[in-house]
Design a protein around this motif. Structure first.
Motif, PDB file in Angstrom:
ATOM      1  N   HIS A   7      -0.386  14.384  -1.467  1.00 30.91           N
ATOM      2  CA  HIS A   7       0.503  13.254  -1.740  1.00 30.91           C
ATOM      3  C   HIS A   7      -0.026  12.461  -2.930  1.00 30.91           C
ATOM      4  CE1 HIS A   7       1.278  14.263   2.480  1.00 30.91           C
ATOM      5  NE2 HIS A   7       2.517  13.927   2.191  1.00 30.91           N
ATOM      6  N   GLN A   8      -0.208  13.136  -4.035  1.00 35.32           N
ATOM      7  CA  GLN A   8      -0.800  12.504  -5.210  1.00 35.32           C
ATOM      8  C   GLN A   8       0.056  11.376  -5.780  1.00 35.32           C
ATOM      9  OE1 GLN A   8      -1.733  15.686  -7.877  1.00 35.32           O
ATOM     10  NE2 GLN A   8      -3.447  16.400  -6.654  1.00 35.32           N
ATOM     11  N   GLN A   9       1.328  11.371  -5.512  1.00 32.58           N
ATOM     12  CA  GLN A   9       2.205  10.316  -6.010  1.00 32.58           C
ATOM     13  C   GLN A   9       2.087   9.038  -5.173  1.00 32.58           C
ATOM     14  OE1 GLN A   9       3.839  10.716  -8.833  1.00 32.58           O
ATOM     15  NE2 GLN A   9       3.133  12.821  -8.988  1.00 32.58           N
ATOM     16  N   SER A  10       1.472   9.122  -4.007  1.00 35.76           N
ATOM     17  CA  SER A  10       1.380   7.987  -3.099  1.00 35.76           C
ATOM     18  C   SER A  10       0.005   7.339  -3.171  1.00 35.76           C
ATOM     19  CB  SER A  10       1.617   8.443  -1.660  1.00 35.76           C
ATOM     20  OG  SER A  10       2.868   9.063  -1.543  1.00 35.76           O
ATOM     21  N   ASP A  11      -0.008   6.043  -2.970  1.00 33.06           N
ATOM     22  CA  ASP A  11      -1.274   5.326  -2.838  1.00 33.06           C
ATOM     23  C   ASP A  11      -1.593   5.180  -1.363  1.00 33.06           C
ATOM     24  OD1 ASP A  11      -1.690   4.909  -5.565  1.00 33.06           O
ATOM     25  OD2 ASP A  11      -0.488   3.088  -5.557  1.00 33.06           O
ATOM     26  N   ILE A  12      -2.858   5.307  -1.039  1.00 33.18           N
ATOM     27  CA  ILE A  12      -3.312   5.132   0.332  1.00 33.18           C
ATOM     28  C   ILE A  12      -4.149   3.863   0.367  1.00 33.18           C
ATOM     29  CG2 ILE A  12      -4.635   6.102   2.241  1.00 33.18           C
ATOM     30  CD1 ILE A  12      -4.134   8.871   0.956  1.00 33.18           C
ATOM     31  N   SER A  13      -3.844   2.997   1.315  1.00 27.79           N
ATOM     32  CA  SER A  13      -4.593   1.757   1.487  1.00 27.79           C
ATOM     33  C   SER A  13      -5.105   1.661   2.912  1.00 27.79           C
ATOM     34  CB  SER A  13      -3.701   0.546   1.198  1.00 27.79           C
ATOM     35  OG  SER A  13      -3.224   0.583  -0.115  1.00 27.79           O
ATOM     36  N   VAL A  14      -6.277   1.050   3.049  1.00 28.11           N
ATOM     37  CA  VAL A  14      -6.895   0.836   4.353  1.00 28.11           C
ATOM     38  C   VAL A  14      -7.271  -0.635   4.443  1.00 28.11           C
ATOM     39  CG1 VAL A  14      -8.877   1.398   5.816  1.00 28.11           C
ATOM     40  CG2 VAL A  14      -7.820   3.173   4.419  1.00 28.11           C
ATOM     41  N   VAL A  15      -6.982  -1.251   5.584  1.00 28.83           N
ATOM     42  CA  VAL A  15      -7.375  -2.632   5.825  1.00 28.83           C
ATOM     43  C   VAL A  15      -8.341  -2.645   6.995  1.00 28.83           C
ATOM     44  CG1 VAL A  15      -6.597  -4.944   6.471  1.00 28.83           C
ATOM     45  CG2 VAL A  15      -5.160  -3.503   4.997  1.00 28.83           C
ATOM     46  N   THR A  16      -9.517  -3.217   6.774  1.00 30.69           N
ATOM     47  CA  THR A  16     -10.495  -3.361   7.858  1.00 30.69           C
ATOM     48  C   THR A  16     -11.347  -4.599   7.606  1.00 30.69           C
ATOM     49  OG1 THR A  16     -12.307  -2.339   9.082  1.00 30.69           O
ATOM     50  CG2 THR A  16     -12.176  -1.814   6.742  1.00 30.69           C
ATOM     51  N   GLU A  17     -11.613  -5.330   8.653  1.00 31.11           N
ATOM     52  CA  GLU A  17     -12.484  -6.500   8.562  1.00 31.11           C
ATOM     53  C   GLU A  17     -13.919  -6.144   8.932  1.00 31.11           C
ATOM     54  OE1 GLU A  17     -10.783  -9.549  10.977  1.00 31.11           O
ATOM     55  OE2 GLU A  17      -9.118  -9.878   9.601  1.00 31.11           O
ATOM     56  N   THR A  28     -19.848   6.415   1.081  1.00 30.02           N
ATOM     57  CA  THR A  28     -19.250   7.749   0.994  1.00 30.02           C
ATOM     58  C   THR A  28     -18.280   7.877  -0.190  1.00 30.02           C
ATOM     59  OG1 THR A  28     -17.490   7.116   2.526  1.00 30.02           O
ATOM     60  CG2 THR A  28     -19.463   8.162   3.469  1.00 30.02           C
ATOM     61  N   LYS A  29     -18.114   6.782  -0.927  1.00 27.22           N
ATOM     62  CA  LYS A  29     -17.244   6.725  -2.109  1.00 27.22           C
ATOM     63  C   LYS A  29     -15.769   6.948  -1.796  1.00 27.22           C
ATOM     64  CE  LYS A  29     -21.033   7.713  -5.079  1.00 27.22           C
ATOM     65  NZ  LYS A  29     -21.510   8.052  -6.349  1.00 27.22           N
ATOM     66  N   VAL A  30     -15.407   6.732  -0.545  1.00 26.24           N
ATOM     67  CA  VAL A  30     -13.993   6.797  -0.159  1.00 26.24           C
ATOM     68  C   VAL A  30     -13.227   5.673  -0.851  1.00 26.24           C
ATOM     69  CG1 VAL A  30     -12.377   6.573   1.775  1.00 26.24           C
ATOM     70  CG2 VAL A  30     -14.434   7.962   2.015  1.00 26.24           C
ATOM     71  N   ASP A  31     -13.906   4.569  -1.127  1.00 31.14           N
ATOM     72  CA  ASP A  31     -13.235   3.443  -1.789  1.00 31.14           C
ATOM     73  C   ASP A  31     -12.792   3.780  -3.212  1.00 31.14           C
ATOM     74  OD1 ASP A  31     -15.910   3.495  -2.691  1.00 31.14           O
ATOM     75  OD2 ASP A  31     -15.941   1.330  -3.021  1.00 31.14           O
ATOM     76  N   GLN A  32     -13.270   4.889  -3.759  1.00 30.69           N
ATOM     77  CA  GLN A  32     -12.819   5.337  -5.076  1.00 30.69           C
ATOM     78  C   GLN A  32     -11.538   6.164  -4.975  1.00 30.69           C
ATOM     79  OE1 GLN A  32     -16.098   7.332  -6.952  1.00 30.69           O
ATOM     80  NE2 GLN A  32     -17.366   5.489  -6.962  1.00 30.69           N
ATOM     81  N   ILE A  33     -11.221   6.623  -3.775  1.00 30.56           N
ATOM     82  CA  ILE A  33     -10.041   7.467  -3.559  1.00 30.56           C
ATOM     83  C   ILE A  33      -8.896   6.671  -2.950  1.00 30.56           C
ATOM     84  CG2 ILE A  33      -9.183   9.502  -2.327  1.00 30.56           C
ATOM     85  CD1 ILE A  33     -12.105  10.547  -2.410  1.00 30.56           C
ATOM     86  N   VAL A  34      -9.219   5.783  -2.034  1.00 24.68           N
ATOM     87  CA  VAL A  34      -8.204   4.953  -1.385  1.00 24.68           C
ATOM     88  C   VAL A  34      -8.492   3.491  -1.699  1.00 24.68           C
ATOM     89  CG1 VAL A  34      -7.886   6.600   0.500  1.00 24.68           C
ATOM     90  CG2 VAL A  34      -9.441   4.708   0.799  1.00 24.68           C
TER      91      VAL A  34
END
Length: 47
Positions: A7-17, A28-34
């Motif tokens: 789904h390269q056309q879509s942005d993925i966002s995560v919300v966590t406190e 893990t550098k996931v923050d560079q992908i999502v």
């Protein structure tokens, strides 16, 4: 991450406190992908 590849056309966002989860995403550098937000209001404003 396979989802992101398909789904390269879509942005993925995560919300966590959770500080440990935020740190894990950074290590893990996931923050560079999502997009990672520490609260929902921040994610909505970025939206």
């Amino acid at each position: 991450m396979a989802f992101k590849k398909h789904h390269q056309q879509s942005d993925i966002s995560v919300v966590t406190e959770s500080a440990p989860v935020l740190q894990l995403f950074k290590v893990t550098k996931v923050d560079q992908i999502v997009k990672v937000y520490s609260d929902l209001e921040q994610a909505i404003l970025a939206g």
